[in-house]
Design an enzyme around this catalytic site. Structure first.
Site, PDB file in Angstrom:
ATOM      1  N   ARG A  57     -19.473  26.205  12.014  1.00 39.75           N
ATOM      2  CA  ARG A  57     -18.781  25.976  10.745  1.00 39.75           C
ATOM      3  C   ARG A  57     -17.605  26.940  10.577  1.00 39.75           C
ATOM      4  O   ARG A  57     -16.553  26.591  10.076  1.00 39.75           O
ATOM      5  CB  ARG A  57     -19.750  26.102   9.555  1.00 39.75           C
ATOM      6  CG  ARG A  57     -19.048  25.937   8.217  1.00 39.75           C
ATOM      7  CD  ARG A  57     -19.945  25.872   6.970  1.00 39.75           C
ATOM      8  NE  ARG A  57     -21.317  26.255   7.154  1.00 39.75           N
ATOM      9  CZ  ARG A  57     -21.750  27.521   7.206  1.00 39.75           C
ATOM     10  NH1 ARG A  57     -20.907  28.522   7.061  1.00 39.75           N
ATOM     11  NH2 ARG A  57     -23.028  27.770   7.379  1.00 39.75           N
ATOM     12  N   TYR A 110      -2.541   8.984  -5.470  1.00 41.68           N
ATOM     13  CA  TYR A 110      -3.616   8.294  -4.757  1.00 41.68           C
ATOM     14  C   TYR A 110      -4.846   8.178  -5.667  1.00 41.68           C
ATOM     15  O   TYR A 110      -5.216   9.160  -6.331  1.00 41.68           O
ATOM     16  CB  TYR A 110      -3.945   9.097  -3.481  1.00 41.68           C
ATOM     17  CG  TYR A 110      -5.111   8.562  -2.702  1.00 41.68           C
ATOM     18  CD1 TYR A 110      -5.006   7.363  -1.994  1.00 41.68           C
ATOM     19  CD2 TYR A 110      -6.326   9.232  -2.678  1.00 41.68           C
ATOM     20  CE1 TYR A 110      -6.085   6.865  -1.282  1.00 41.68           C
ATOM     21  CE2 TYR A 110      -7.403   8.741  -1.966  1.00 41.68           C
ATOM     22  CZ  TYR A 110      -7.285   7.555  -1.272  1.00 41.68           C
ATOM     23  OH  TYR A 110      -8.348   7.065  -0.572  1.00 41.68           O
ATOM     24  N   ASP A 182       0.998  16.398  -1.467  1.00 40.67           N
ATOM     25  CA  ASP A 182       0.246  15.518  -0.572  1.00 40.67           C
ATOM     26  C   ASP A 182       1.292  14.747   0.246  1.00 40.67           C
ATOM     27  O   ASP A 182       2.043  13.944  -0.294  1.00 40.67           O
ATOM     28  CB  ASP A 182      -0.620  14.572  -1.416  1.00 40.67           C
ATOM     29  CG  ASP A 182      -1.454  13.613  -0.569  1.00 40.67           C
ATOM     30  OD1 ASP A 182      -1.091  13.354   0.600  1.00 40.67           O
ATOM     31  OD2 ASP A 182      -2.464  13.093  -1.091  1.00 40.67           O
ATOM     32  N   LYS A 207      -4.975   8.950   8.165  1.00 40.19           N
ATOM     33  CA  LYS A 207      -3.866   7.996   8.179  1.00 40.19           C
ATOM     34  C   LYS A 207      -2.958   8.269   9.382  1.00 40.19           C
ATOM     35  O   LYS A 207      -3.427   8.242  10.500  1.00 40.19           O
ATOM     36  CB  LYS A 207      -3.124   8.076   6.836  1.00 40.19           C
ATOM     37  CG  LYS A 207      -4.064   8.182   5.623  1.00 40.19           C
ATOM     38  CD  LYS A 207      -4.864   6.914   5.359  1.00 40.19           C
ATOM     39  CE  LYS A 207      -5.991   7.071   4.346  1.00 40.19           C
ATOM     40  NZ  LYS A 207      -5.654   7.632   3.049  1.00 40.19           N
TER      41      LYS A 207
HETATM   42  C1  LIG Z   1      -6.290   8.320   1.982  1.00 38.98           C
HETATM   43  C2  LIG Z   1      -5.562   9.281   1.139  1.00 38.98           C
HETATM   44  C3  LIG Z   1      -6.192  10.419   0.631  1.00 38.98           C
HETATM   45  C4  LIG Z   1      -7.671  10.681   0.825  1.00 38.98           C
HETATM   46  O1  LIG Z   1      -8.003  10.949   2.145  1.00 38.98           O
HETATM   47  P1  LIG Z   1      -9.396  10.593   2.847  1.00 38.98           P
HETATM   48  O2  LIG Z   1      -9.151  11.020   4.244  1.00 38.98           O
HETATM   49  O3  LIG Z   1      -9.629   9.128   2.674  1.00 38.98           O
HETATM   50  O4  LIG Z   1     -10.440  11.398   2.140  1.00 38.98           O
HETATM   51  C5  LIG Z   1      -5.446  11.316  -0.113  1.00 38.98           C
HETATM   52  N1  LIG Z   1      -4.124  11.100  -0.353  1.00 38.98           N
HETATM   53  C6  LIG Z   1      -3.505  10.008   0.109  1.00 38.98           C
HETATM   54  C7  LIG Z   1      -2.054   9.819  -0.193  1.00 38.98           C
HETATM   55  C8  LIG Z   1      -4.177   9.067   0.871  1.00 38.98           C
HETATM   56  O5  LIG Z   1      -3.545   7.976   1.308  1.00 38.98           O
END
Ligand SMILES: *Cc1c(COP(=O)(O)O)cnc(C)c1O
Length: 391
Positions: A57, A110, A182, A207
């Site tokens: 961890r 999001y 983000d 993503k």
């Molecule tokens: C998918 C997404 C998240 C969340 O991420 P996960 O990997 O699904 O937990 C946060 N911000 C944006 C812009 C996203 O597209």
């Protein structure tokens, strides 16, 4: 931690090599960072931790390789890999919030991030105010003496609205708050918020960064040593780390980020132009179109417009459903950033967890469709859309 050798090199060179420098002394000279599954590391003496590793961890060589590669492509001093994008967000929020602290958040975020802000943070006494962050003066107006974090996402989801990162960083810093961006939608290849003044950048690496729709992962990056120490403390103490196997998959995906992003963008732009000219389409939202209200800001702070777009169909829910049903190539599914194109209706997928009245107030109607342009042949994608629209 910053790799001065890689600083001078191009994006793909860093994406391929950083974190995976060949170690000729201590092993067979692996060209690809091996997958380390061991949960613990044996010591020869009481004091010595071999290679600085102690327990899985707290640190794992495959995760370290990924974190070095992430830092190198972002021009960041420090990177931390988490078990999901939302785990990364939660950990970083808990790293910096104290009792009763206040957050100013962009009102176009999001859905999962909004769910943390609306349903989880209030349980702990944290307050969140929402502002239209496309206007830095509205962020400034929402800031209070107890504001600790300003949170933006640019381009936003699903309307691809842009926030001026440099201007908002100034507003946040003047108030003594941290700016978190983000950057999931553009990836470090098209936008680097830290270079524009943000203090922390957060990713869903599920993503574009991993890029093959087969791994859930998140990341947090910063240039500030003090912030990095707090994030590491939180990551190790609460434990939402990325597993070795998932680290390995993200490492592999990240190497082709430049190639994929270029193609995602090329497809998205051509599709956006095609849709904009189509009579069944009311409006297209894509930062690479001259019709985008913030086209000039995009040119200033992004090096590309990415692979995400959304559009309003001329029709009701039934027409949208029929249109989706006629697509042969593009599956109707949530998520984005993979090599395959995906299409979804935010009101039923990505933003289904947002309360209906909030959703409608933000303009997320039943005829709003969001498309993640994959890396397939451009003409094939456009033909698929054309057939589905025309029938
Ligand atoms: C998918 C997404 C998240 C969340 O991420 P996960 O990997 O699904 O937990 C946060 N911000 C944006 C812009 C996203 O597209």
């Amino acid at each position: 931690m910053k790799e001065s050798f890689f600083d001078e090199l191009g994006f793909s060179t860093r994406a391929v090599h950083a974190g995976e420098e060949i170690d000729y002394e201590n092993g067979p000279g692996d060209v690809v960072a091996p997958l380390h599954l061991t949960t613990t590391y044996a010591r020869k003496t009481l004091d010595e931790t071999p290679g600085g590793y102690d327990y899985i961890r707290s640190g794992n060589p495959t995760r370290t390789a990924l974190e070095k590669k992430l830092a190198a492509v972002e021009n960041a001093g420090y990177a931390f890999a988490f078990s999901s994008g939302l785990a990364a967000e939660t950990s970083l929020l808990l790293s910096f919030l104290k009792e009763k602290d206040h957050i100013v958040a962009f009102d176009d975020l999001y859905g999962g991030t909004l769910r943390i802000f609306r349903k989880i943070l209030p349980q702990y006494g944290f307050e969140v105010s929402y502002a239209d962050a496309t206007k830095p003066e509205e962020v400034a107006a929402a800031i209070r003496p107890d504001t600790r974090i300003v949170w933006i996402e640019t381009p936003s989801n699903p309307f691809m609205r842009l926030c001026d990162i440099r201007a908002i960083a100034e507003v946040a810093h003047k108030a003594g708050a941290l700016l978190v961006a983000d950057n999931t939608f553009l990836s470090p290849y098209f936008q680097r918020p830290l270079d524009l003044g943000a203090d922390i950048v957060s990713y869903s690496a599920t993503k574009y960064i991993s890029g093959h729709s087969d791994v859930l992962a998140g990341a947090v990056l910063t240039n500030d040593k003090t912030l990095a120490e707090r994030i590491y403390l939180q990551q190790n103490a609460t434990g939402a780390v990325l597993s070795p196997f998932d680290s390995y998959l993200v490492l592999r995906g990240l190497k082709t980020l430049e190639l994929r992003m270029e193609r995602h963008q090329q497809n998205a732009l051509q599709i956006a132009r095609f849709l904009e000219a189509h009579p069944r389409v009311e409006r297209v939202f894509y930062p690479g179109l001259e019709s985008h209200p913030q086209y000039a800001l995009g040119k200033k702070q992004m090096t590309g417009s990415g692979g995400m777009l959304s559009f309003l169909l001329r029709g009701d829910k039934n027409y949208v459903e029929e249109f989706m049903g006629r697509l042969h190539l593009i599956p109707m599914a949530v998520s984005l950033g993979g090599v395959e194109s995906l299409i979804e209706v935010p009101a039923y997928f990505s933003h289904a967890s947002v309360a209906p009245e909030v959703r409608l107030r933000s303009g997320i109607t039943d005829n709003l469709v969001r498309l993640s342009a994959g890396i397939e042949n451009t003409a094939d994608l456009i033909n698929d859309l054309k057939t589905a629209l025309n029938n």
